[in-house]
Design a protein around this motif. Sequence first.
Motif, mmCIF file in Angstrom:
data_model
loop_
_atom_site.group_PDB
_atom_site.id
_atom_site.type_symbol
_atom_site.label_atom_id
_atom_site.label_comp_id
_atom_site.label_asym_id
_atom_site.label_seq_id
_atom_site.Cartn_x
_atom_site.Cartn_y
_atom_site.Cartn_z
ATOM 1 N N PRO A 113 0.167 3.949 -4.015
ATOM 2 C CA PRO A 113 1.316 3.765 -3.113
ATOM 3 C C PRO A 113 2.368 4.842 -3.362
ATOM 4 O O PRO A 113 2.670 5.172 -4.508
ATOM 5 N N LEU A 114 2.932 5.380 -2.289
ATOM 6 C CA LEU A 114 3.939 6.436 -2.405
ATOM 7 C C LEU A 114 5.323 5.813 -2.503
ATOM 8 O O LEU A 114 5.737 5.052 -1.631
ATOM 9 N N ASN A 115 6.030 6.143 -3.566
ATOM 10 C CA ASN A 115 7.387 5.644 -3.769
ATOM 11 C C ASN A 115 8.257 6.812 -4.207
ATOM 12 O O ASN A 115 8.013 7.413 -5.264
ATOM 13 N N LEU A 116 9.277 7.132 -3.419
ATOM 14 C CA LEU A 116 10.143 8.266 -3.743
ATOM 15 C C LEU A 116 11.239 7.903 -4.720
ATOM 16 O O LEU A 116 12.212 8.630 -4.879
ATOM 17 N N ASN A 117 11.058 6.781 -5.418
ATOM 18 C CA ASN A 117 11.891 6.455 -6.565
ATOM 19 C C ASN A 117 11.234 6.907 -7.858
ATOM 20 O O ASN A 117 11.823 6.793 -8.939
ATOM 21 N N THR B 101 20.402 9.244 2.355
ATOM 22 C CA THR B 101 21.536 8.609 1.678
ATOM 23 C C THR B 101 21.671 7.144 2.090
ATOM 24 O O THR B 101 22.437 6.394 1.478
ATOM 25 N N HIS B 102 20.953 6.734 3.139
ATOM 26 C CA HIS B 102 20.926 5.334 3.551
ATOM 27 C C HIS B 102 19.754 4.626 2.872
ATOM 28 O O HIS B 102 18.708 5.224 2.615
ATOM 29 N N VAL B 103 19.932 3.346 2.589
ATOM 30 C CA VAL B 103 18.859 2.565 1.970
ATOM 31 C C VAL B 103 17.609 2.596 2.833
ATOM 32 O O VAL B 103 16.497 2.807 2.345
ATOM 33 N N HIS B 104 17.792 2.390 4.139
ATOM 34 C CA HIS B 104 16.664 2.423 5.074
ATOM 35 C C HIS B 104 16.674 3.772 5.802
ATOM 36 O O HIS B 104 17.406 3.977 6.751
ATOM 37 N N THR C 231 10.076 -2.179 21.053
ATOM 38 C CA THR C 231 9.169 -1.956 19.927
ATOM 39 C C THR C 231 9.066 -0.465 19.666
ATOM 40 O O THR C 231 9.169 0.351 20.583
ATOM 41 N N GLN C 232 8.878 -0.092 18.413
ATOM 42 C CA GLN C 232 8.611 1.293 18.062
ATOM 43 C C GLN C 232 7.889 1.347 16.724
ATOM 44 O O GLN C 232 7.835 0.358 15.981
ATOM 45 N N PHE C 233 7.312 2.489 16.445
ATOM 46 C CA PHE C 233 6.699 2.719 15.143
ATOM 47 C C PHE C 233 7.730 3.367 14.225
ATOM 48 O O PHE C 233 8.550 4.181 14.668
ATOM 49 N N GLY C 234 7.677 3.009 12.953
ATOM 50 C CA GLY C 234 8.611 3.601 12.002
ATOM 51 C C GLY C 234 7.937 3.949 10.694
ATOM 52 O O GLY C 234 7.010 3.255 10.245
ATOM 53 N N LEU C 235 8.393 5.037 10.086
ATOM 54 C CA LEU C 235 7.938 5.465 8.762
ATOM 55 C C LEU C 235 9.143 5.332 7.838
ATOM 56 O O LEU C 235 10.127 6.050 7.988
ATOM 57 N N GLU C 236 9.090 4.402 6.887
ATOM 58 C CA GLU C 236 10.249 4.020 6.093
ATOM 59 C C GLU C 236 9.801 3.680 4.665
ATOM 60 O O GLU C 236 8.672 3.214 4.485
ATOM 61 N N SER C 237 10.618 3.832 3.629
ATOM 62 C CA SER C 237 11.933 4.436 3.592
ATOM 63 C C SER C 237 11.869 5.619 2.641
ATOM 64 O O SER C 237 11.253 5.551 1.567
ATOM 65 N N PHE C 238 12.539 6.684 3.031
ATOM 66 C CA PHE C 238 12.527 7.921 2.247
ATOM 67 C C PHE C 238 13.599 7.938 1.159
ATOM 68 O O PHE C 238 13.753 8.931 0.463
ATOM 69 N N SER C 239 14.331 6.847 1.015
ATOM 70 C CA SER C 239 15.409 6.793 0.026
ATOM 71 C C SER C 239 14.934 6.374 -1.357
ATOM 72 O O SER C 239 15.677 6.474 -2.326
ATOM 73 N N GLY C 240 13.691 5.885 -1.460
ATOM 74 C CA GLY C 240 13.234 5.304 -2.715
ATOM 75 C C GLY C 240 13.726 3.884 -2.892
ATOM 76 O O GLY C 240 13.553 3.286 -3.958
ATOM 77 N N LYS C 241 14.333 3.321 -1.832
ATOM 78 C CA LYS C 241 14.855 1.952 -1.871
ATOM 79 C C LYS C 241 14.374 1.239 -0.611
ATOM 80 O O LYS C 241 13.440 1.666 0.033
ATOM 81 N N GLY C 242 15.039 0.136 -0.279
ATOM 82 C CA GLY C 242 14.741 -0.525 0.977
ATOM 83 C C GLY C 242 13.655 -1.561 0.861
ATOM 84 O O GLY C 242 13.379 -2.105 -0.211
ATOM 85 N N ASN C 243 13.025 -1.864 2.011
ATOM 86 C CA ASN C 243 11.954 -2.855 2.042
ATOM 87 C C ASN C 243 10.795 -2.442 1.153
ATOM 88 O O ASN C 243 10.599 -1.266 0.851
ATOM 89 N N ASN C 244 10.024 -3.437 0.717
ATOM 90 C CA ASN C 244 8.769 -3.161 0.007
ATOM 91 C C ASN C 244 8.983 -2.465 -1.332
ATOM 92 O O ASN C 244 8.171 -1.641 -1.757
ATOM 93 N N ASN C 245 10.121 -2.760 -1.999
ATOM 94 C CA ASN C 245 10.419 -2.203 -3.323
ATOM 95 C C ASN C 245 10.424 -0.677 -3.340
ATOM 96 O O ASN C 245 10.085 -0.054 -4.353
ATOM 97 N N GLY C 246 10.814 -0.089 -2.217
ATOM 98 C CA GLY C 246 10.930 1.362 -2.155
ATOM 99 C C GLY C 246 9.668 2.092 -1.747
ATOM 100 O O GLY C 246 9.687 3.312 -1.566
#
Length: 277
Positions: free
Chosen positions: A235-239, A162-165, A180-195
């Motif tokens: 590219p995987l986009n959940l939008n 429900t969050h953008v990121h 520093t950390q590793f991240g897998l983002e974003s599962f919202s279909g929005k956010g950085n990199n056009n979702g």
Amino acid sequence: FGALANVPMGRDDAEDQKNQLYRYSLFKGKDCALYYLNKEGKAPTKNSLLSLTDNGYDIISYNHHILNWLEKCLSIVKTGSIVENVIKQYQILIKNLTNTMDKQLENNLNDLIVKNLSEAKYIHSHYEKAVNSIREKLRNAIYDKIKTLELPTYVYLGNDVTHVHSQIWLSSDMLDNKNTQFGLESFSGKGNNNGRIFIGLFSHKNNYDALRDGDYRLNSYWPLVSDIKTPNNNPLNLNSTATLEKLSTDSDYFNELVNSICDQVTDFVNTYYALFE
């Protein structure tokens, strides 16, 4: 009675699964017809048929058979009823996705929404709940899979969908000390990199060098990222409605995607974790 093999309508590049139509034919029974439904009435691929012959199925299309059926339905339902409105909405949706909707129909759609704002709001809110449940199911499945992998990091969930990121984080005591950390983002279909979903380094340090082809700097928070790809190398986009539909209806594809994402995460983490040792 009829069994239906359905090609996702929103995708021009949608392909049949291996032996898809043949597998449907095994379960339909002798008193049940098999229909191959797709946008324009194209024939199934040989990959889908296996040993199934042309007389083992019939081809139907959204832009002809389904639209004609909906017209007949409209002629018998009560004028002004919810059922009539739903049929009209589905009719407009099909015409839009099959590129057969003209400007007048677009205006009709707008008028229909304006005249039924409460119903439109209800449908919209439940649509969001439905797609978010698919996204969150995928996020949790990936999280559970990563926990079983032999990585130099531990894993924990970030913001939900429900969050953008919306993320999954991977870190360690050493990485924490370096902010520093590793991240897998974003599962919202929005956010950085056009979702688009990516695996990356979350750090304020800006001078990391890419060690693999295709890795790149996204912004000052993500100095190194790699786009997550589908099994078809897209590219995987959940939008994407087509992707969400396939994740919801095809368990084999869902599991294949989870495994593919985890393989990509593993490769990225193992490659760049060495920078901090």
